[in-house]
Design a protein around this motif. Structure first.
Motif, PDB file in Angstrom:
ATOM      1  N   LEU A   1       1.918   1.455 -11.297  1.00  7.58           N
ATOM      2  CA  LEU A   1       2.520   0.852 -10.598  1.00  7.58           C
ATOM      3  C   LEU A   1       3.794   1.905 -10.967  1.00  7.58           C
ATOM      4  CD1 LEU A   1       4.082  -0.543  -8.472  1.00  7.58           C
ATOM      5  CD2 LEU A   1       5.270  -1.678 -10.556  1.00  7.58           C
ATOM      6  N   ASN A   2       3.992   2.481 -11.725  1.00  5.49           N
ATOM      7  CA  ASN A   2       4.875   3.698 -12.085  1.00  5.49           C
ATOM      8  C   ASN A   2       4.657   5.398 -11.670  1.00  5.49           C
ATOM      9  OD1 ASN A   2       5.962   1.742 -13.777  1.00  5.49           O
ATOM     10  ND2 ASN A   2       5.353   2.303 -16.075  1.00  5.49           N
TER      11      ASN A   2
ATOM     12  N   ASN B   1       3.463   7.174   5.294  1.00  6.20           N
ATOM     13  CA  ASN B   1       3.473   7.824   5.983  1.00  6.20           C
ATOM     14  C   ASN B   1       4.559   6.994   6.633  1.00  6.20           C
ATOM     15  OD1 ASN B   1       1.697   8.838   5.682  1.00  6.20           O
ATOM     16  ND2 ASN B   1      -0.211   7.161   5.676  1.00  6.20           N
ATOM     17  N   LEU B   2       4.600   5.796   6.325  1.00  5.04           N
ATOM     18  CA  LEU B   2       5.760   5.082   7.048  1.00  5.04           C
ATOM     19  C   LEU B   2       7.686   5.717   6.744  1.00  5.04           C
ATOM     20  CD1 LEU B   2       6.294   1.980   9.055  1.00  5.04           C
ATOM     21  CD2 LEU B   2       7.062   1.332   7.132  1.00  5.04           C
TER      22      LEU B   2
ATOM     23  N   ASP C   1       1.005  -0.898   0.515  1.00  4.43           N
ATOM     24  CA  ASP C   1       0.180   0.043   0.049  1.00  4.43           C
ATOM     25  C   ASP C   1       0.609   1.256  -0.143  1.00  4.43           C
ATOM     26  OD1 ASP C   1      -1.283   2.476   0.862  1.00  4.43           O
ATOM     27  OD2 ASP C   1      -2.948   0.842   1.534  1.00  4.43           O
ATOM     28  N   PHE C   2       0.987   2.229  -0.674  1.00  7.99           N
ATOM     29  CA  PHE C   2       1.781   2.837  -1.719  1.00  7.99           C
ATOM     30  C   PHE C   2       2.115   4.101  -0.610  1.00  7.99           C
ATOM     31  CE2 PHE C   2       2.992   0.849  -4.739  1.00  7.99           C
ATOM     32  CZ  PHE C   2       4.473   1.062  -4.604  1.00  7.99           C
TER      33      PHE C   2
ATOM     34  N   ILE D   1       6.939   8.519  -5.258  1.00 12.90           N
ATOM     35  CA  ILE D   1       7.438   8.631  -4.429  1.00 12.90           C
ATOM     36  C   ILE D   1       9.103   9.355  -4.056  1.00 12.90           C
ATOM     37  CG2 ILE D   1       8.945   6.513  -2.880  1.00 12.90           C
ATOM     38  CD1 ILE D   1       5.987   6.544  -1.949  1.00 12.90           C
ATOM     39  N   GLU D   2       9.357   8.689  -5.848  1.00 15.04           N
ATOM     40  CA  GLU D   2      10.105   9.095  -5.649  1.00 15.04           C
ATOM     41  C   GLU D   2      10.883  10.708  -6.152  1.00 15.04           C
ATOM     42  OE1 GLU D   2      13.115   5.784  -7.830  1.00 15.04           O
ATOM     43  OE2 GLU D   2      11.778   7.301  -9.482  1.00 15.04           O
ATOM     44  N   GLU D   3       9.824  11.588  -6.533  1.00 11.72           N
ATOM     45  CA  GLU D   3       9.085  13.177  -6.373  1.00 11.72           C
ATOM     46  C   GLU D   3       8.991  13.689  -5.278  1.00 11.72           C
ATOM     47  OE1 GLU D   3      10.687  14.481  -9.382  1.00 11.72           O
ATOM     48  OE2 GLU D   3      11.287  12.322  -9.736  1.00 11.72           O
TER      49      GLU D   3
END
Length: 240
Positions: free
Chosen positions: A98-99, A57-58, A51-52, A105-107
Protein backbone atom coordinates in the motif's frame (compact mmCIF):
# COMPACT_ATOMS: atom_id res chain seq x y z
CA UNK A 1 -14.52 12.30 7.21
CA UNK A 2 -16.28 14.20 4.44
CA UNK A 3 -18.00 16.49 6.94
CA UNK A 4 -14.69 17.08 8.72
CA UNK A 5 -12.86 17.94 5.49
CA UNK A 6 -15.65 20.20 4.26
CA UNK A 7 -15.59 22.13 7.55
CA UNK A 8 -11.81 22.53 7.47
CA UNK A 9 -11.86 23.93 3.94
CA UNK A 10 -14.85 26.20 4.60
CA UNK A 11 -13.30 27.63 7.78
CA UNK A 12 -10.13 28.41 5.82
CA UNK A 13 -11.88 30.54 3.19
CA UNK A 14 -12.57 27.96 0.50
CA UNK A 15 -15.72 27.75 -1.61
CA UNK A 16 -16.95 24.18 -2.13
CA UNK A 17 -18.65 22.77 -5.21
CA UNK A 18 -19.39 19.39 -6.79
CA UNK A 19 -18.76 19.37 -10.56
CA UNK A 20 -20.99 17.01 -12.54
CA UNK A 21 -18.10 14.72 -13.50
CA UNK A 22 -17.48 13.60 -9.90
CA UNK A 23 -18.88 10.08 -9.62
CA UNK A 24 -18.63 9.84 -5.83
CA UNK A 25 -20.98 12.36 -4.25
CA UNK A 26 -18.69 12.66 -1.24
CA UNK A 27 -15.96 14.14 -3.46
CA UNK A 28 -15.78 17.92 -3.81
CA UNK A 29 -13.83 20.75 -5.38
CA UNK A 30 -12.54 23.63 -3.24
CA UNK A 31 -11.37 27.01 -4.50
CA UNK A 32 -9.87 29.69 -2.28
CA UNK A 33 -11.84 32.92 -1.85
CA UNK A 34 -8.81 34.68 -0.37
CA UNK A 35 -7.18 36.80 -3.12
CA UNK A 36 -3.85 36.70 -1.27
CA UNK A 37 -3.73 32.88 -1.11
CA UNK A 38 -4.74 31.35 -4.43
CA UNK A 39 -5.41 27.63 -4.20
CA UNK A 40 -7.60 24.88 -5.66
CA UNK A 41 -8.15 21.39 -4.26
CA UNK A 42 -9.92 18.38 -5.67
CA UNK A 43 -10.78 16.17 -2.67
CA UNK A 44 -11.60 12.50 -3.26
CA UNK A 45 -12.67 9.79 -0.82
CA UNK A 46 -11.52 6.20 -1.34
CA UNK A 47 -10.75 3.08 0.69
CA UNK A 48 -7.51 1.12 0.85
CA UNK A 49 -9.12 -1.59 -1.34
CA UNK A 50 -9.33 0.79 -4.30
CA UNK A 51 -7.73 -0.29 -7.58
CA UNK A 52 -4.86 2.19 -7.74
CA UNK A 53 -4.39 1.73 -11.48
CA UNK A 54 -8.00 2.76 -12.05
CA UNK A 55 -7.60 5.58 -9.55
CA UNK A 56 -4.62 7.01 -11.43
CA UNK A 57 -6.58 6.93 -14.69
CA UNK A 58 -9.54 8.56 -12.98
CA UNK A 59 -7.32 11.32 -11.57
CA UNK A 60 -6.02 12.18 -15.05
CA UNK A 61 -9.57 12.25 -16.41
CA UNK A 62 -10.65 14.58 -13.63
CA UNK A 63 -7.81 16.95 -14.44
CA UNK A 64 -8.89 17.18 -18.07
CA UNK A 65 -12.52 17.72 -17.11
CA UNK A 66 -11.60 20.45 -14.62
CA UNK A 67 -9.88 22.38 -17.39
CA UNK A 68 -13.01 22.13 -19.53
CA UNK A 69 -15.48 23.29 -16.89
CA UNK A 70 -18.01 25.67 -18.50
CA UNK A 71 -18.15 27.56 -15.18
CA UNK A 72 -15.56 27.62 -12.46
CA UNK A 73 -12.38 27.12 -14.48
CA UNK A 74 -9.62 29.55 -13.57
CA UNK A 75 -6.31 29.81 -15.43
CA UNK A 76 -4.60 29.93 -12.01
CA UNK A 77 -5.55 26.25 -11.58
CA UNK A 78 -2.75 25.28 -13.94
CA UNK A 79 -0.15 26.03 -11.26
CA UNK A 80 -2.17 26.00 -8.06
CA UNK A 81 -4.22 22.81 -8.23
CA UNK A 82 -3.77 19.97 -5.72
CA UNK A 83 -5.45 16.61 -5.34
CA UNK A 84 -6.16 15.16 -1.88
CA UNK A 85 -7.18 11.50 -1.72
CA UNK A 86 -8.68 10.72 1.70
CA UNK A 87 -7.93 7.01 2.00
CA UNK A 88 -9.94 5.13 4.62
CA UNK A 89 -7.99 2.36 6.34
CA UNK A 90 -9.00 -0.24 8.92
CA UNK A 91 -5.75 0.22 10.85
CA UNK A 92 -2.43 2.03 10.55
CA UNK A 93 -0.32 -1.12 10.49
CA UNK A 94 2.57 -1.13 8.02
CA UNK A 95 1.60 -2.27 4.55
CA UNK A 96 4.55 -2.09 2.18
CA UNK A 97 2.47 -2.72 -0.94
CA UNK A 98 0.00 0.00 0.00
CA UNK A 99 2.83 2.40 0.83
CA UNK A 100 4.36 1.77 -2.59
CA UNK A 101 1.07 2.52 -4.34
CA UNK A 102 0.59 5.70 -2.30
CA UNK A 103 4.14 6.75 -3.18
CA UNK A 104 3.44 6.24 -6.89
CA UNK A 105 0.36 8.45 -6.67
CA UNK A 106 2.10 11.24 -4.75
CA UNK A 107 5.25 11.18 -6.88
CA UNK A 108 3.43 11.23 -10.21
CA UNK A 109 4.80 14.44 -11.80
CA UNK A 110 1.97 15.00 -14.27
CA UNK A 111 -0.69 17.71 -14.18
CA UNK A 112 -0.86 18.71 -10.50
CA UNK A 113 0.27 17.99 -6.97
CA UNK A 114 -1.18 14.80 -5.44
CA UNK A 115 -1.52 14.01 -1.74
CA UNK A 116 -2.84 10.88 -0.06
CA UNK A 117 -4.31 11.27 3.43
CA UNK A 118 -4.83 7.92 5.22
CA UNK A 119 -7.35 7.91 8.06
CA UNK A 120 -9.47 5.56 10.14
CA UNK A 121 -13.03 5.97 11.39
CA UNK A 122 -11.79 5.59 14.98
CA UNK A 123 -9.51 8.61 14.56
CA UNK A 124 -12.27 10.74 13.10
CA UNK A 125 -14.66 9.77 15.92
CA UNK A 126 -12.02 10.52 18.59
CA UNK A 127 -11.37 13.92 17.05
CA UNK A 128 -15.03 14.88 16.77
CA UNK A 129 -16.05 13.69 20.25
CA UNK A 130 -13.13 14.90 22.35
CA UNK A 131 -11.32 17.76 20.64
CA UNK A 132 -13.63 19.70 18.35
CA UNK A 133 -15.57 22.76 19.44
CA UNK A 134 -17.61 25.12 17.26
CA UNK A 135 -14.57 25.93 15.09
CA UNK A 136 -12.83 22.75 13.94
CA UNK A 137 -9.64 24.51 12.82
CA UNK A 138 -9.23 26.07 16.28
CA UNK A 139 -9.64 22.62 17.83
CA UNK A 140 -6.96 21.21 15.52
CA UNK A 141 -4.49 23.93 16.52
CA UNK A 142 -5.15 23.33 20.21
CA UNK A 143 -4.61 19.60 19.82
CA UNK A 144 -1.43 19.84 17.74
CA UNK A 145 0.05 22.10 20.47
CA UNK A 146 -0.83 19.67 23.28
CA UNK A 147 2.54 18.48 24.62
CA UNK A 148 1.13 15.49 26.47
CA UNK A 149 -0.66 14.22 23.37
CA UNK A 150 2.50 14.80 21.32
CA UNK A 151 4.59 12.67 23.71
CA UNK A 152 1.95 9.92 23.62
CA UNK A 153 1.99 10.07 19.83
CA UNK A 154 5.79 9.69 19.76
CA UNK A 155 5.57 6.58 21.96
CA UNK A 156 2.68 5.04 20.01
CA UNK A 157 2.80 6.40 16.42
CA UNK A 158 0.34 3.85 14.96
CA UNK A 159 -2.42 4.14 17.55
CA UNK A 160 -5.76 5.33 16.20
CA UNK A 161 -5.90 8.69 17.93
CA UNK A 162 -7.14 12.17 17.11
CA UNK A 163 -3.58 13.50 17.44
CA UNK A 164 -2.31 11.05 14.84
CA UNK A 165 -4.95 12.16 12.36
CA UNK A 166 -4.38 15.84 13.17
CA UNK A 167 -0.65 15.54 12.52
CA UNK A 168 -1.40 14.10 9.05
CA UNK A 169 -3.87 16.87 8.31
CA UNK A 170 -1.18 19.46 9.02
CA UNK A 171 1.29 17.58 6.82
CA UNK A 172 -1.05 17.15 3.86
CA UNK A 173 -3.00 20.43 3.87
CA UNK A 174 -0.55 23.30 3.20
CA UNK A 175 -2.95 26.03 4.38
CA UNK A 176 -2.87 24.53 7.90
CA UNK A 177 0.38 26.19 8.93
CA UNK A 178 1.71 25.01 12.29
CA UNK A 179 1.76 27.75 14.90
CA UNK A 180 3.51 26.86 18.13
CA UNK A 181 1.82 28.03 21.29
CA UNK A 182 3.52 31.04 22.83
CA UNK A 183 5.28 30.27 26.08
CA UNK A 184 6.92 32.48 28.65
CA UNK A 185 10.65 31.76 28.61
CA UNK A 186 12.16 31.51 32.06
CA UNK A 187 15.46 33.39 32.45
CA UNK A 188 17.99 31.06 34.05
CA UNK A 189 19.86 33.93 35.71
CA UNK A 190 16.67 34.96 37.51
CA UNK A 191 16.16 31.43 38.81
CA UNK A 192 19.75 31.25 40.09
CA UNK A 193 19.50 34.66 41.72
CA UNK A 194 16.28 33.68 43.48
CA UNK A 195 17.76 30.40 44.65
CA UNK A 196 20.88 32.07 46.03
CA UNK A 197 18.68 34.43 48.05
CA UNK A 198 16.65 31.50 49.42
CA UNK A 199 19.85 29.79 50.58
CA UNK A 200 21.31 33.01 52.06
CA UNK A 201 24.14 32.77 49.54
CA UNK A 202 23.49 36.02 47.69
CA UNK A 203 26.78 37.48 48.95
CA UNK A 204 28.58 34.49 47.42
CA UNK A 205 26.79 35.09 44.12
CA UNK A 206 27.86 38.74 44.10
CA UNK A 207 31.43 37.79 44.98
CA UNK A 208 31.55 35.23 42.19
CA UNK A 209 30.24 37.76 39.65
CA UNK A 210 32.80 40.31 40.81
CA UNK A 211 35.51 37.68 40.45
CA UNK A 212 34.40 36.92 36.89
CA UNK A 213 34.49 40.62 36.03
CA UNK A 214 37.97 40.86 37.49
CA UNK A 215 39.16 37.81 35.51
CA UNK A 216 37.87 39.29 32.27
CA UNK A 217 39.99 42.39 32.82
CA UNK A 218 43.23 40.51 33.52
CA UNK A 219 45.96 40.12 30.93
CA UNK A 220 46.69 36.59 29.67
CA UNK A 221 49.70 35.92 31.91
CA UNK A 222 47.86 37.31 34.94
CA UNK A 223 44.85 35.14 34.08
CA UNK A 224 46.95 31.95 34.00
CA UNK A 225 48.44 32.80 37.38
CA UNK A 226 45.03 33.53 38.87
CA UNK A 227 43.61 30.26 37.46
CA UNK A 228 46.39 28.32 39.20
CA UNK A 229 45.60 30.05 42.49
CA UNK A 230 41.87 29.28 42.13
CA UNK A 231 42.60 25.64 41.24
CA UNK A 232 44.74 25.21 44.39
CA UNK A 233 42.03 26.86 46.46
CA UNK A 234 39.39 24.51 45.12
CA UNK A 235 41.61 21.54 46.04
CA UNK A 236 41.80 22.82 49.61
CA UNK A 237 45.39 24.11 49.61
CA UNK A 238 45.36 26.28 52.73
CA UNK A 239 48.52 28.13 51.68
CA UNK A 240 46.53 30.06 49.11
Amino acid sequence: MRTLMESIFTENNFKLSRPDFLMNQDDFFASSTDPLHVGFFLVLFQTEEVDFKELKNLIHQYFSKLKRLPEGYDIAMDKNLSLVVCLKREALTTNEELNRKIFEIEEDPYHFRKLVLPYTLEEVADLKVNYIDENITTGLFKLINNKEKFLEFKKHPVELTAYNLTSRLFIKLPFLSFQGAEEHLVVLADILRSRFVELNLDSLRISSFNLMDELRNLKEEQLVERELIIAKWLKGDKNE
